[in-house]
Scaffold this active site. Structure first.
Site, PDB file in Angstrom:
ATOM      1  N   ARG A  48      65.342  60.002 -24.590  1.00  0.00           N
ATOM      2  CA  ARG A  48      66.422  59.154 -25.113  1.00  0.00           C
ATOM      3  C   ARG A  48      67.773  59.613 -24.585  1.00  0.00           C
ATOM      4  NH1 ARG A  48      68.795  60.174 -29.574  1.00  0.00           N
ATOM      5  NH2 ARG A  48      67.013  60.896 -30.769  1.00  0.00           N
TER       6      ARG A  48
ATOM      7  N   ASP B  68      80.990  41.113 -17.602  1.00  0.00           N
ATOM      8  CA  ASP B  68      79.552  40.852 -17.512  1.00  0.00           C
ATOM      9  C   ASP B  68      79.311  40.246 -16.131  1.00  0.00           C
ATOM     10  OD1 ASP B  68      76.981  39.725 -17.558  1.00  0.00           O
ATOM     11  OD2 ASP B  68      77.023  39.471 -19.728  1.00  0.00           O
TER      12      ASP B  68
HETATM   13  C1  LIG Z   1      70.557  37.516 -20.455  1.00  0.00           C
HETATM   14  C2  LIG Z   1      71.983  37.841 -20.526  1.00  0.00           C
HETATM   15  C3  LIG Z   1      72.475  38.842 -21.382  1.00  0.00           C
HETATM   16  C4  LIG Z   1      71.581  39.595 -22.358  1.00  0.00           C
HETATM   17  O1  LIG Z   1      70.641  40.375 -21.719  1.00  0.00           O
HETATM   18  P1  LIG Z   1      69.152  40.708 -22.286  1.00  0.00           P
HETATM   19  O2  LIG Z   1      68.568  41.514 -21.194  1.00  0.00           O
HETATM   20  O3  LIG Z   1      68.468  39.411 -22.531  1.00  0.00           O
HETATM   21  O4  LIG Z   1      69.349  41.477 -23.548  1.00  0.00           O
HETATM   22  C5  LIG Z   1      73.826  39.118 -21.345  1.00  0.00           C
HETATM   23  N1  LIG Z   1      74.655  38.448 -20.516  1.00  0.00           N
HETATM   24  C6  LIG Z   1      74.215  37.473 -19.691  1.00  0.00           C
HETATM   25  C7  LIG Z   1      75.176  36.766 -18.798  1.00  0.00           C
HETATM   26  C8  LIG Z   1      72.879  37.144 -19.671  1.00  0.00           C
HETATM   27  O5  LIG Z   1      72.451  36.161 -18.855  1.00  0.00           O
END
Ligand SMILES: *Cc1c(COP(=O)(O)O)cnc(C)c1O
Length: 398
Positions: free
Chosen positions: A61, A186
């Site tokens: 972890r 993101d």
């Molecule tokens: C899928 C997604 C997430 C979340 O990710 P998971 O792996 O499903 O937890 C966050 N941001 C974007 C833009 C995504 O497409």
């Protein structure tokens, strides 16, 4: 070990960064260190590892060699100082919120942000006194208007899911830094092959590794990449105890994916350009959003500055709205009706009833997600086969 050398291109880093042949037997493929715990040579060494005065692993972890290879690979690709792999993209998002936001803090985020990334703030972190405002971050004036003295984090998704609006990362970084806040981006939609937000001033980058980085629709995972080591240390300390760590086998699978990341991203992007062009000329289609079709000169210049390609996500609205969208989703044969994105297979979905169904209709419309919007995540199949499938689906509508 090939590492963060500026003279290496993403295609090379995908394959080599973070991965030296194994020191024990010279295995070229990375070994899977499938262990929960690591033995110490002596009591003194164990104590020194816990004290952080000697390098070495303790407990998975809190770090593992296979996971570390993936972290080093992705840190190199994003041009960051260090990375943290997480059990899912949402584990990366929640670890970020948990570390950077406290009682009374305010967050400004992209209105069309991945649904759960917004929902968890509005529904859960709000219980702990975290406040948030969600705006079109593509409009810097809207970001400025939402700003408060207690704003600690600007969180941007660009291009935004699923409307594909583009936000100026460098301008957001300047604004956030001038006002004592951090900028997180993101970068799931483009992958580091097409966009490296840290180079434009972002402090941290998040990915759902589930998407392009793994690319084979067989792993859920996430990653956080940091411009500076100090921020990495802060989030790492929280992740270790919050527990959203990746598993070694998961990391090994993702490392198979990263080897072909650049190849997959470029092939999918070529296919997407062909499909976007076809859609924009089809009589059943009301409008198409694809960064490659942007007509606004200022946005085109931004795309050229910040992205090395338009990516492979397309959003479009059919003239027949929701009902036509449903018929198209049921009419295509090769394209798979599924949420998620960034895999080698082309996926088609309807955000208002699927990925963004948890949002209120008002919030959806505010984020540009109309009832008839259809999203395509274009894969690596043959372009002519994809075009024929889409044509069959659309021709049935007019
Ligand atoms: C899928 C997604 C997430 C979340 O990710 P998971 O792996 O499903 O937890 C966050 N941001 C974007 C833009 C995504 O497409």
């Amino acid at each position: 070990m090939v590492d963060r050398r500026d003279d290496l291109n993403p295609d090379t880093l995908c394959i080599h960064a973070g991965q030296a042949p194994d020191s024990e037997f010279g295995a070229v493929a990375p070994p899977i260190y499938q262990t929960s715990t690591f033995a110490f040579d002596s009591a003194e060494q164990g104590a020194a590892r816990f004290a952080g005065t000697q390098p070495g692993y303790i407990y998975t972890r809190m770090g593992n060699p296979t996971i570390r290879m993936l972290e080093d690979n992705l840190a190199a690709l994003e041009g960051g100082a260090a990375a943290l792999a997480t059990s899912s993209g949402m584990a990366a998002v929640s670890t970020m919120y948990f570390t950077l936001l406290g009682q009374g803090d305010h967050l400004v985020g992209s209105a069309g942000m991945y649904g759960p990334s917004r929902l968890i703030v509005e529904r859960d972190f709000s219980r702990f006194g975290v406040k948030s405002t969600w705006v079109d971050t593509g409009d810097l004036e809207a970001v400025k208007a939402a700003w408060r003295p207690d704003t600690k984090l600007l969180y941007v998704e660009t291009p935004t899911n699923p409307t594909l609006a583009v936000t100026d990362i460098a301008a957001c970084a300047r604004w956030a830094h001038a006002h004592g806040a951090l900028l997180a981006v993101d970068n799931t939609f483009l992958s580091p092959v097409l966009q490296q937000p840290l180079k434009h001033g972002a402090d941290l980058v998040l990915h759902s590794v589930t998407k392009f980085i793994n690319g084979h629709a067989d792993v859920v995972g996430g990653v956080l990449v940091f411009r500076e080591e100090a921020l990495w240390k802060r989030l790492r300390a929280v992740l270790f105890y919050l527990g959203g760590t990746m598993d070694p086998h998961q990391a090994w699978l993702v490392l198979r994916g990263t080897k072909t990341l650049a190849l997959r991203v470029r092939k999918a992007q070529e296919n997407a350009a062909a499909l976007a062009g076809f859609l924009s000329n089809h009589p059943a289609v009301e409008w198409v959003r694809f960064p490659g079709l942007e007509t606004d000169p200022a946005k085109r210049a931004l795309i050229a500055r910040q992205m090395s390609g338009p990516g492979s996500l397309i959003a479009f609205e059919l003239k027949g709205g929701l009902e036509a969208g449903r018929r198209l989703l049921d009419g295509v044969k090769l394209m798979t009706l599924a949420v998620s994105l960034g895999g080698v297979e082309t996926l088609i979905q309807h955000p208002a009833s699927m990925t963004h169904a948890a949002m209120t209709r008002e919030n959806r419309l505010g984020a540009g997600i109309t009832d008839g919007l259809v999203r395509l995540s274009v894969g690596c199949e043959d372009a002519a086969d994809l075009l024929a499938d889409l044509k069959r689906g659309l021709d049935g509508l007019v």
